[in-house]
Design a protein around this motif. Structure first.
Motif, PDB file in Angstrom:
ATOM      1  N   CYS A  95     -12.275  -5.390 -17.170  1.00 29.75           N
ATOM      2  CA  CYS A  95     -11.302  -5.799 -16.169  1.00 29.75           C
ATOM      3  C   CYS A  95     -11.872  -5.616 -14.768  1.00 29.75           C
ATOM      4  O   CYS A  95     -12.433  -4.563 -14.446  1.00 29.75           O
ATOM      5  N   THR A  96     -11.728  -6.654 -13.951  1.00 33.97           N
ATOM      6  CA  THR A  96     -12.065  -6.594 -12.531  1.00 33.97           C
ATOM      7  C   THR A  96     -10.791  -6.836 -11.744  1.00 33.97           C
ATOM      8  O   THR A  96     -10.000  -7.719 -12.085  1.00 33.97           O
ATOM      9  N   VAL A  97     -10.563  -6.029 -10.718  1.00 30.33           N
ATOM     10  CA  VAL A  97      -9.348  -6.194  -9.918  1.00 30.33           C
ATOM     11  C   VAL A  97      -9.712  -6.322  -8.449  1.00 30.33           C
ATOM     12  O   VAL A  97     -10.703  -5.757  -7.977  1.00 30.33           O
ATOM     13  N   VAL A  98      -8.901  -7.092  -7.743  1.00 33.69           N
ATOM     14  CA  VAL A  98      -9.040  -7.251  -6.294  1.00 33.69           C
ATOM     15  C   VAL A  98      -7.733  -6.798  -5.665  1.00 33.69           C
ATOM     16  O   VAL A  98      -6.668  -7.346  -5.971  1.00 33.69           O
ATOM     17  N   VAL A  99      -7.793  -5.792  -4.825  1.00 34.03           N
ATOM     18  CA  VAL A  99      -6.601  -5.260  -4.173  1.00 34.03           C
ATOM     19  C   VAL A  99      -6.809  -5.288  -2.660  1.00 34.03           C
ATOM     20  O   VAL A  99      -7.944  -5.272  -2.181  1.00 34.03           O
ATOM     21  N   PRO A 100      -5.743  -5.323  -1.881  1.00 35.80           N
ATOM     22  CA  PRO A 100      -5.898  -5.218  -0.428  1.00 35.80           C
ATOM     23  C   PRO A 100      -6.472  -3.863  -0.032  1.00 35.80           C
ATOM     24  O   PRO A 100      -6.357  -2.887  -0.777  1.00 35.80           O
ATOM     25  N   GLU A 101      -7.075  -3.815   1.123  1.00 34.72           N
ATOM     26  CA  GLU A 101      -7.591  -2.546   1.624  1.00 34.72           C
ATOM     27  C   GLU A 101      -6.468  -1.549   1.892  1.00 34.72           C
ATOM     28  O   GLU A 101      -6.707  -0.346   1.992  1.00 34.72           O
ATOM     29  N   THR A 102      -5.246  -2.054   1.986  1.00 35.69           N
ATOM     30  CA  THR A 102      -4.085  -1.202   2.240  1.00 35.69           C
ATOM     31  C   THR A 102      -3.453  -0.653   0.972  1.00 35.69           C
ATOM     32  O   THR A 102      -2.442   0.056   1.038  1.00 35.69           O
ATOM     33  N   ALA A 103      -4.009  -0.963  -0.188  1.00 32.87           N
ATOM     34  CA  ALA A 103      -3.435  -0.479  -1.447  1.00 32.87           C
ATOM     35  C   ALA A 103      -3.421   1.051  -1.459  1.00 32.87           C
ATOM     36  O   ALA A 103      -4.371   1.698  -1.001  1.00 32.87           O
ATOM     37  N   PRO A 104      -2.345   1.672  -1.972  1.00 31.97           N
ATOM     38  CA  PRO A 104      -2.269   3.135  -2.001  1.00 31.97           C
ATOM     39  C   PRO A 104      -3.443   3.735  -2.771  1.00 31.97           C
ATOM     40  O   PRO A 104      -3.832   3.229  -3.827  1.00 31.97           O
ATOM     41  N   ARG A 105      -3.968   4.813  -2.239  1.00 27.87           N
ATOM     42  CA  ARG A 105      -5.131   5.442  -2.861  1.00 27.87           C
ATOM     43  C   ARG A 105      -4.843   5.884  -4.289  1.00 27.87           C
ATOM     44  O   ARG A 105      -5.713   5.803  -5.161  1.00 27.87           O
ATOM     45  N   VAL A 106      -3.588   6.334  -4.551  1.00 21.33           N
ATOM     46  CA  VAL A 106      -3.248   6.794  -5.899  1.00 21.33           C
ATOM     47  C   VAL A 106      -3.422   5.667  -6.912  1.00 21.33           C
ATOM     48  O   VAL A 106      -3.831   5.896  -8.053  1.00 21.33           O
ATOM     49  N   LYS A 107      -3.134   4.422  -6.497  1.00 24.42           N
ATOM     50  CA  LYS A 107      -3.277   3.296  -7.414  1.00 24.42           C
ATOM     51  C   LYS A 107      -4.748   2.908  -7.582  1.00 24.42           C
ATOM     52  O   LYS A 107      -5.195   2.596  -8.693  1.00 24.42           O
TER      53      LYS A 107
ATOM     54  N   GLN B 238     -11.849  -4.268  -2.818  1.00 22.43           N
ATOM     55  CA  GLN B 238     -10.776  -4.210  -1.829  1.00 22.43           C
ATOM     56  C   GLN B 238     -11.066  -5.223  -0.725  1.00 22.43           C
ATOM     57  O   GLN B 238     -12.098  -5.148  -0.048  1.00 22.43           O
ATOM     58  N   VAL B 239     -10.123  -6.166  -0.567  1.00 27.83           N
ATOM     59  CA  VAL B 239     -10.319  -7.288   0.352  1.00 27.83           C
ATOM     60  C   VAL B 239      -9.051  -7.516   1.161  1.00 27.83           C
ATOM     61  O   VAL B 239      -7.959  -7.663   0.598  1.00 27.83           O
ATOM     62  N   GLY B 240      -9.181  -7.564   2.495  1.00 31.21           N
ATOM     63  CA  GLY B 240      -8.060  -7.925   3.354  1.00 31.21           C
ATOM     64  C   GLY B 240      -6.985  -6.861   3.432  1.00 31.21           C
ATOM     65  O   GLY B 240      -7.108  -5.770   2.880  1.00 31.21           O
ATOM     66  N   ASP B 241      -5.897  -7.203   4.139  1.00 29.00           N
ATOM     67  CA  ASP B 241      -4.820  -6.232   4.320  1.00 29.00           C
ATOM     68  C   ASP B 241      -3.495  -6.680   3.711  1.00 29.00           C
ATOM     69  O   ASP B 241      -2.464  -6.067   3.929  1.00 29.00           O
ATOM     70  N   ARG B 242      -3.514  -7.773   2.922  1.00 27.21           N
ATOM     71  CA  ARG B 242      -2.295  -8.219   2.256  1.00 27.21           C
ATOM     72  C   ARG B 242      -2.654  -8.883   0.934  1.00 27.21           C
ATOM     73  O   ARG B 242      -3.810  -9.231   0.689  1.00 27.21           O
ATOM     74  N   TYR B 243      -1.634  -9.061   0.106  1.00 29.56           N
ATOM     75  CA  TYR B 243      -1.868  -9.579  -1.235  1.00 29.56           C
ATOM     76  C   TYR B 243      -2.569 -10.929  -1.230  1.00 29.56           C
ATOM     77  O   TYR B 243      -3.471 -11.174  -2.046  1.00 29.56           O
ATOM     78  N   GLN B 244      -2.186 -11.835  -0.332  1.00 31.64           N
ATOM     79  CA  GLN B 244      -2.760 -13.175  -0.350  1.00 31.64           C
ATOM     80  C   GLN B 244      -4.258 -13.152  -0.109  1.00 31.64           C
ATOM     81  O   GLN B 244      -5.008 -13.965  -0.673  1.00 31.64           O
TER      82      GLN B 244
END
Length: 309
Positions: free
Chosen positions: A95-107, A120-126
């Motif tokens: 599994c590869t995931v792409v999350v915003p840079e703002t994603a909570p560290r716990v996740k 981690q890419v960008g600051d929002r989901y889009q």
């Protein structure tokens, strides 16, 4: 989506995930005690409902020959990625995931502990979603959508089938809404007499705006719950599924959902995400009231949060 889609998903994922329990209790809101059934979906593998849809999608793709060596890939603010990583581990793929840079560290930490490769890419989901499309094209990975994909929606709807087995008679099911995958799945599995209420923060309310405008429209995000309810537009599958069905929309403030989260902790020692607490806030504030012919049920769908928060 139809009830048949949801039943097929239930058959596919049966035995791989937890059968989450229900708790009958009461909440003391502004209008006094309210009898409720709490669906403790936050006890699911991965700490949220998302593995239901992800595993349904992965197993369906494997059966159809669409799952290759590159495994699966998903863009998410956190929980959909945790669901995909959990499903990939169960199915024995990567599994590869792409999350915003703002994603909570716990996740993010949880994702890495599940063996996922995290970008981690960008600051929002889009931003993350756009990057994920390109990565999937380059790698050949199976691209999963966080909420707007048939198998994802059908898997989420299996919660409604479990509730129907556990609770007699019609249900009024109250659930938080991000992009609408869970709402769409629950609606698809509704029985005659059932109702569904979607609850959102005022600063992250794509369902409410879609109903106002007559179609899904982009929304701006400004809520403490945007880390889990961070979709900027309601999903097309959800919109098509809830049309002409008894689905209503409620909006709560950030102060109300924060207070609801605190109530869950003080009353039950249940710690959820802010997004999950929006559904509870709607009942505590009286925005959703019990109906005489229906049992009021609240889906507590996620608990990937930090004790420090």
């Amino acid at each position: 989506m139809t009830a048949d889609d949801v039943r097929e998903a239930q058959e596919r994922i049966d035995g791989h995930l937890r059968r989450t329990p229900t708790l009958r209790s009461s909440l003391v809101g502004v209008n006094g005690p309210v009898d409720v059934v709490l669906k403790l979906e936050y006890t699911q593998i991965g700490g949220c409902f998302k593995p239901r849809g992800s595993l349904n999608a992965v197993l369906s793709a494997r059966a159809d020959g669409r799952l290759g060596e590159a495994g699966v890939l998903v863009a998410s603010g956190g929980n959909a990625a945790i669901g995909a990583a959990s499903a990939a581990r169960i199915a024995g793929t990567t599994c590869t995931v792409v999350v915003p840079e703002t994603a909570p560290r716990v996740k993010v930490d949880r994702l890495r502990s599940l063996g996922a490769v995290v970008h981690q890419v960008g600051d929002r989901y889009q931003d993350a979603a756009d990057a994920a499309v390109q990565i999937a094209t380059d790698s050949g990975a199976l691209l999963l959508h966080a909420y707007d994909q048939p198998d994802i929606v059908a898997g989420a709807g299996t919660i409604a089938l479990e509730l129907a087995e556990d609770v007699d008679g019609p249900l009024t099911t109250v659930v938080c809404v991000g992009g609408g995958g869970l709402l769409g799945g629950l609606t698809a599995a509704m029985r005659p007499g059932d109702r569904v209420v979607g609850v959102e923060p005022a600063g992250s309310s794509c369902l409410h705006r879609a109903l106002e405008c007559g179609e899904p429209v982009p929304v701006d995000l400004d809520s403490v719950a945007a880390d889990s309810l961070g979709a900027t537009r309601l999903g097309d599958i959800c919109w098509a599924t809830i049309a002409d069905r008894p689905v209503s929309s409620v909006v709560v403030t950030d102060d109300e959902l924060v207070a609801a989260r605190q109530t869950l902790w003080e009353s039950f020692r249940i710690l959820t995400e802010h997004g999950t607490a929006t559904a509870v806030a709607a009942v505590l504030t009286g925005a959703v009231a019990p109906e005489p012919d229906s049992t009021l049920c609240i889906v507590l769908c996620g608990a990937n949060t930090s004790l420090e928060v």
